[in-house]
Write a protein that holds these residues in place. Structure first.
Motif, PDB file in Angstrom:
ATOM      1  N   PRO A  30      42.204  35.524  43.413  1.00 19.79           N
ATOM      2  CA  PRO A  30      41.385  36.730  43.604  1.00 19.79           C
ATOM      3  C   PRO A  30      39.957  36.371  43.993  1.00 19.79           C
ATOM      4  O   PRO A  30      39.443  35.338  43.582  1.00 19.79           O
ATOM      5  N   LYS A  31      39.338  37.234  44.770  1.00 17.23           N
ATOM      6  CA  LYS A  31      37.961  36.982  45.162  1.00 17.23           C
ATOM      7  C   LYS A  31      37.001  37.351  44.020  1.00 17.23           C
ATOM      8  O   LYS A  31      35.979  36.710  43.834  1.00 17.23           O
ATOM      9  N   VAL A  32      37.398  38.364  43.255  1.00 17.88           N
ATOM     10  CA  VAL A  32      36.507  38.854  42.206  1.00 17.88           C
ATOM     11  C   VAL A  32      37.303  39.142  40.943  1.00 17.88           C
ATOM     12  O   VAL A  32      38.389  39.718  41.013  1.00 17.88           O
ATOM     13  N   PHE A  33      36.753  38.729  39.803  1.00 21.32           N
ATOM     14  CA  PHE A  33      37.306  39.155  38.514  1.00 21.32           C
ATOM     15  C   PHE A  33      36.210  39.950  37.815  1.00 21.32           C
ATOM     16  O   PHE A  33      35.086  39.471  37.695  1.00 21.32           O
ATOM     17  N   ILE A  34      36.520  41.162  37.354  1.00 21.17           N
ATOM     18  CA  ILE A  34      35.506  41.981  36.682  1.00 21.17           C
ATOM     19  C   ILE A  34      35.777  41.983  35.179  1.00 21.17           C
ATOM     20  O   ILE A  34      36.808  42.491  34.713  1.00 21.17           O
ATOM     21  N   ALA A  35      34.856  41.360  34.427  1.00 22.77           N
ATOM     22  CA  ALA A  35      34.979  41.330  32.966  1.00 22.77           C
ATOM     23  C   ALA A  35      34.033  42.380  32.392  1.00 22.77           C
ATOM     24  O   ALA A  35      32.879  42.470  32.820  1.00 22.77           O
ATOM     25  N   THR A  36      34.524  43.166  31.440  1.00 23.97           N
ATOM     26  CA  THR A  36      33.690  44.256  30.897  1.00 23.97           C
ATOM     27  C   THR A  36      33.697  44.234  29.372  1.00 23.97           C
ATOM     28  O   THR A  36      34.663  43.773  28.752  1.00 23.97           O
TER      29      THR A  36
ATOM     30  N   GLY B 298      39.904  46.137  50.893  1.00 26.95           N
ATOM     31  CA  GLY B 298      40.861  45.029  51.082  1.00 26.95           C
ATOM     32  C   GLY B 298      40.488  43.760  50.334  1.00 26.95           C
ATOM     33  O   GLY B 298      41.072  42.701  50.589  1.00 26.95           O
ATOM     34  N   ILE B 299      39.537  43.851  49.413  1.00 23.77           N
ATOM     35  CA  ILE B 299      39.160  42.646  48.646  1.00 23.77           C
ATOM     36  C   ILE B 299      40.033  42.572  47.391  1.00 23.77           C
ATOM     37  O   ILE B 299      40.222  43.573  46.689  1.00 23.77           O
ATOM     38  N   TRP B 300      40.567  41.377  47.146  1.00 25.04           N
ATOM     39  CA  TRP B 300      41.456  41.206  45.988  1.00 25.04           C
ATOM     40  C   TRP B 300      40.616  41.118  44.712  1.00 25.04           C
ATOM     41  O   TRP B 300      39.850  40.166  44.537  1.00 25.04           O
ATOM     42  N   VAL B 301      40.798  42.113  43.832  1.00 30.75           N
ATOM     43  CA  VAL B 301      40.025  42.178  42.590  1.00 30.75           C
ATOM     44  C   VAL B 301      40.976  42.230  41.399  1.00 30.75           C
ATOM     45  O   VAL B 301      41.974  42.950  41.424  1.00 30.75           O
ATOM     46  N   GLU B 302      40.666  41.451  40.360  1.00 27.69           N
ATOM     47  CA  GLU B 302      41.388  41.558  39.090  1.00 27.69           C
ATOM     48  C   GLU B 302      40.410  42.032  38.035  1.00 27.69           C
ATOM     49  O   GLU B 302      39.196  41.769  38.150  1.00 27.69           O
ATOM     50  N   ILE B 303      40.923  42.719  37.001  1.00 28.81           N
ATOM     51  CA  ILE B 303      40.038  43.208  35.946  1.00 28.81           C
ATOM     52  C   ILE B 303      40.572  42.790  34.578  1.00 28.81           C
ATOM     53  O   ILE B 303      41.755  42.461  34.448  1.00 28.81           O
TER      54      ILE B 303
ATOM     55  N   LEU C 139      43.084  32.211  36.754  1.00 21.61           N
ATOM     56  CA  LEU C 139      43.477  32.791  38.044  1.00 21.61           C
ATOM     57  C   LEU C 139      42.758  32.120  39.203  1.00 21.61           C
ATOM     58  O   LEU C 139      43.030  32.400  40.362  1.00 21.61           O
ATOM     59  N   ALA C 140      41.789  31.246  38.858  1.00 22.63           N
ATOM     60  CA  ALA C 140      40.940  30.585  39.860  1.00 22.63           C
ATOM     61  C   ALA C 140      40.178  31.606  40.713  1.00 22.63           C
ATOM     62  O   ALA C 140      40.009  31.420  41.925  1.00 22.63           O
ATOM     63  N   ALA C 141      39.730  32.684  40.046  1.00 18.87           N
ATOM     64  CA  ALA C 141      38.944  33.705  40.758  1.00 18.87           C
ATOM     65  C   ALA C 141      37.694  33.048  41.352  1.00 18.87           C
ATOM     66  O   ALA C 141      37.137  32.116  40.775  1.00 18.87           O
ATOM     67  N   LYS C 142      37.292  33.550  42.507  1.00 18.75           N
ATOM     68  CA  LYS C 142      36.124  32.945  43.169  1.00 18.75           C
ATOM     69  C   LYS C 142      34.831  33.365  42.457  1.00 18.75           C
ATOM     70  O   LYS C 142      33.923  32.572  42.296  1.00 18.75           O
ATOM     71  N   HIS C 143      34.757  34.660  42.078  1.00 16.57           N
ATOM     72  CA  HIS C 143      33.556  35.173  41.420  1.00 16.57           C
ATOM     73  C   HIS C 143      33.930  35.993  40.198  1.00 16.57           C
ATOM     74  O   HIS C 143      34.990  36.608  40.175  1.00 16.57           O
ATOM     75  N   VAL C 144      33.017  36.005  39.214  1.00 14.99           N
ATOM     76  CA  VAL C 144      33.202  36.909  38.083  1.00 14.99           C
ATOM     77  C   VAL C 144      32.028  37.875  38.066  1.00 14.99           C
ATOM     78  O   VAL C 144      30.879  37.472  38.312  1.00 14.99           O
ATOM     79  N   LEU C 145      32.327  39.140  37.825  1.00 13.80           N
ATOM     80  CA  LEU C 145      31.269  40.126  37.576  1.00 13.80           C
ATOM     81  C   LEU C 145      31.334  40.445  36.098  1.00 13.80           C
ATOM     82  O   LEU C 145      32.433  40.667  35.562  1.00 13.80           O
ATOM     83  N   ILE C 146      30.167  40.482  35.424  1.00 14.59           N
ATOM     84  CA  ILE C 146      30.173  40.801  34.000  1.00 14.59           C
ATOM     85  C   ILE C 146      29.369  42.085  33.787  1.00 14.59           C
ATOM     86  O   ILE C 146      28.228  42.199  34.243  1.00 14.59           O
TER      87      ILE C 146
ATOM     88  N   TRP D  16      26.659  38.450  38.227  1.00 13.54           N
ATOM     89  CA  TRP D  16      27.738  37.771  38.952  1.00 13.54           C
ATOM     90  C   TRP D  16      27.634  36.272  38.772  1.00 13.54           C
ATOM     91  O   TRP D  16      26.533  35.730  38.555  1.00 13.54           O
ATOM     92  N   LYS D  17      28.762  35.619  38.855  1.00 14.10           N
ATOM     93  CA  LYS D  17      28.781  34.158  38.759  1.00 14.10           C
ATOM     94  C   LYS D  17      29.817  33.626  39.728  1.00 14.10           C
ATOM     95  O   LYS D  17      30.930  34.184  39.821  1.00 14.10           O
ATOM     96  N   ARG D  18      29.448  32.586  40.482  1.00 16.32           N
ATOM     97  CA  ARG D  18      30.434  31.936  41.370  1.00 16.32           C
ATOM     98  C   ARG D  18      31.035  30.772  40.603  1.00 16.32           C
ATOM     99  O   ARG D  18      30.295  29.847  40.211  1.00 16.32           O
ATOM    100  N   LEU D  19      32.338  30.786  40.404  1.00 14.40           N
ATOM    101  CA  LEU D  19      32.948  29.813  39.498  1.00 14.40           C
ATOM    102  C   LEU D  19      32.966  28.388  40.063  1.00 14.40           C
ATOM    103  O   LEU D  19      32.918  27.425  39.324  1.00 14.40           O
ATOM    104  N   LEU D  20      32.976  28.280  41.376  1.00 17.31           N
ATOM    105  CA  LEU D  20      33.062  26.950  41.987  1.00 17.31           C
ATOM    106  C   LEU D  20      31.864  26.071  41.622  1.00 17.31           C
ATOM    107  O   LEU D  20      32.018  24.910  41.233  1.00 17.31           O
ATOM    108  N   ASP D  21      30.641  26.654  41.699  1.00 11.65           N
ATOM    109  CA  ASP D  21      29.451  25.831  41.445  1.00 11.65           C
ATOM    110  C   ASP D  21      28.565  26.390  40.329  1.00 11.65           C
ATOM    111  O   ASP D  21      27.477  25.870  40.067  1.00 11.65           O
ATOM    112  N   GLY D  22      29.026  27.452  39.668  1.00 10.19           N
ATOM    113  CA  GLY D  22      28.273  27.990  38.526  1.00 10.19           C
ATOM    114  C   GLY D  22      27.059  28.815  38.935  1.00 10.19           C
ATOM    115  O   GLY D  22      26.314  29.297  38.080  1.00 10.19           O
TER     116      GLY D  22
END
Ligand code: HAM
Length: 415
Positions: free
Chosen positions: A326-332, A352-357, A374-381, A394-400
């Protein structure tokens, strides 16, 4: 213990493997389209006669391997063990011979053979096949082979061998059969029981036996290529010279006779040195008489089928499996944030952006762990603080790398 499991020799195809299957199907469609092949969807079940008539009564497939059963009206039905006979039935039934020749089709889907399951051999397996009907021109044979090669090269498969043969036609094959019978007659009792039966019904198949003793016993057997009639010889020579022109890396294998009776003249198999005993990844050949035998006009034809499981096996060994993420994971955290998260997810998905919540009752930590798995690219908190400030973390998981953006900017940010 699970209560139910799939039938023996039949497997589920699950993610992440399915992504490789889809990739193979896409490449096939791309390559075949460049050669003018269109998809044809024939049924999975057919009347049993179709297969007996085409594959041959004394072949392993018809004798031992077909899933044949009576339907409710008592008609004998068979789950297709291969795709050529159904395509030919469809071609004749729909008068496709009235259209400009050659007609070129591809198909993909499950085939069924009641074989002894082993690595690379299944009872339900998938083929992608092609059939071109309407000319005996060896140029078509060379195009079919080039197309198969392009497909395999597009998948970057290495260590393949393209084996080619001509098994003659109804004019020259009887002489060859006779020569084989004479050669084997003095020693047939030393062959395996299967070959002894083949001697009676289908002596060419002795050449294909994998039993060690039989391989030794057939050393020095007459070669089919020495018995070809003028037409078959000229056709074979023309094909070989076209393959040279196209820089096609073939080897002639005069023992390759194929396990289906409909073949005439050109036959071929592509084998891989990276697979075990079941090393054929694709195979095919000409079947110049089959349309006529099915009641159509004389229509020479050629095709091949690719074994999907074997191709996927090779890809798994050679590729780093790219698992889509997924491109984005939204944690709430908290109900207002959950509602906001759902709205943002919808907006992004609409584009069309793949989002998981995250879902109910999961702590922030466990949501972040899931994003990681899930190896999501970004997390939104989003929590109470973010709701009051109108900004999301937001956080990019690849480089923090991380930061903040306004709610209404989220969409532009990921675009
Ligand atoms: P075939 O050689 O029986 O030919 O099958 C083609 C390919 O299907 C094999 O090379 C292998 O990769 C795969 N295959 C066959 N049986 C199994 C199995 N039990 N499990 C896994 N893979 C299997 C045909 O079917 C012809 N209809 C090909 C053709 C098309 N000839 C002319 N047009």
């Amino acid at each position: 213990m699970t209560r139910y499991s799939a039938l023996k020799g039949i497997q589920d195809i699950l993610p992440p493997d399915i992504h490789l299957w889809q990739k193979v199907e896409e490449v096939a469609k791309d390559v075949f389209s460049a050669y003018g092949f269109h998809e044809l969807r024939a049924p999975i079940i057919e009347s049993t006669d179709i297969f007996i008539r085409s594959i041959g009564e004394t072949t392993d497939i018809v004798e031992k391997e077909m899933y044949t059963f009576p339907d409710k009206a008592g008609r004998s039905i068979t789950l297709r063990p291969e795709g050529t006979a159904p395509v030919v039935r469809c071609y004749v039934q729909n008068h496709l011979y009235d259209l400009p020749s050659p007609q070129k089709f591809f198909y993909s889907g499950p085939m069924f053979r009641y074989e002894r399951p082993q690595k690379g051999r299944f009872r339900q397996f998938y083929q992608i096949g092609v059939e071109a009907l309407g000319t005996s021109d060896p140029k078509l044979d060379s195009e079919i082979l080039s197309m198969l090669r392009l497909f395999l090269e597009r998948l970057s498969l290495k260590g393949l061998s393209y084996e080619i043969n001509s098994i003659g036609c109804e004019k020259c094959r009887p002489d060859y059969k006779k020569a084989l019978l004479i050669f084997f007659s003095g020693r047939i009792n030393e062959f395996c029981p299967d070959c002894q039966r083949r001697y009676e019904f289908n002596p060419l198949r002795i050449l294909d036996c994998k039993v060690k003793e039989c391989i030794k016993l057939r050393i020095g057997a007459p070669k089919v290529t020495d018995f070809l009639c003028k037409d078959c010889r000229e056709h074979f020579e023309a094909l070989l010279s076209l393959l040279k022109l196209l820089d096609f890396p073939y080897v002639i294998n005069t023992d390759m006779v194929r396990g289906l009776d409909y073949y005439t003249s050109t036959t071929f198999e592509v084998t891989s040195k990276h697979l075990g005993a079941q090393n054929a990844v694709a195979a095919g050949g000409r079947y110049d008489r089959l349309v006529e035998e099915f009641g159509g006009p004389p229509t020479p034809a050629i095709g091949f089928a690719i074994g999907m499981e074997r191709i996927v096996e090779l890809l798994k060994a050679s590729d780093k499996l790219e698992v889509p993420a997924p491109k984005v994971f939204i944690a709430t955290i908290g109900a207002p944030a959950e509602r906001e998260g759902l709205l943002i997810a919808k907006k992004l998905r609409d584009k069309g952006i793949w989002v998981e919540i995250g879902y109910a009752g999961h702590s922030l930590r466990s949501q972040l762990r899931k994003a990681d798995r899930l190896a999501a690219k970004h997390v939104l908190i989003i929590g109470d603080d973010e709701i009051s400030s109108g900004k999301v973390k937001w956080k990019r998981l690849l480089d923090g790398k991380q930061g903040e953006i306004l709610f209404h900017e989220v969409h532009d940010f990921f675009k």
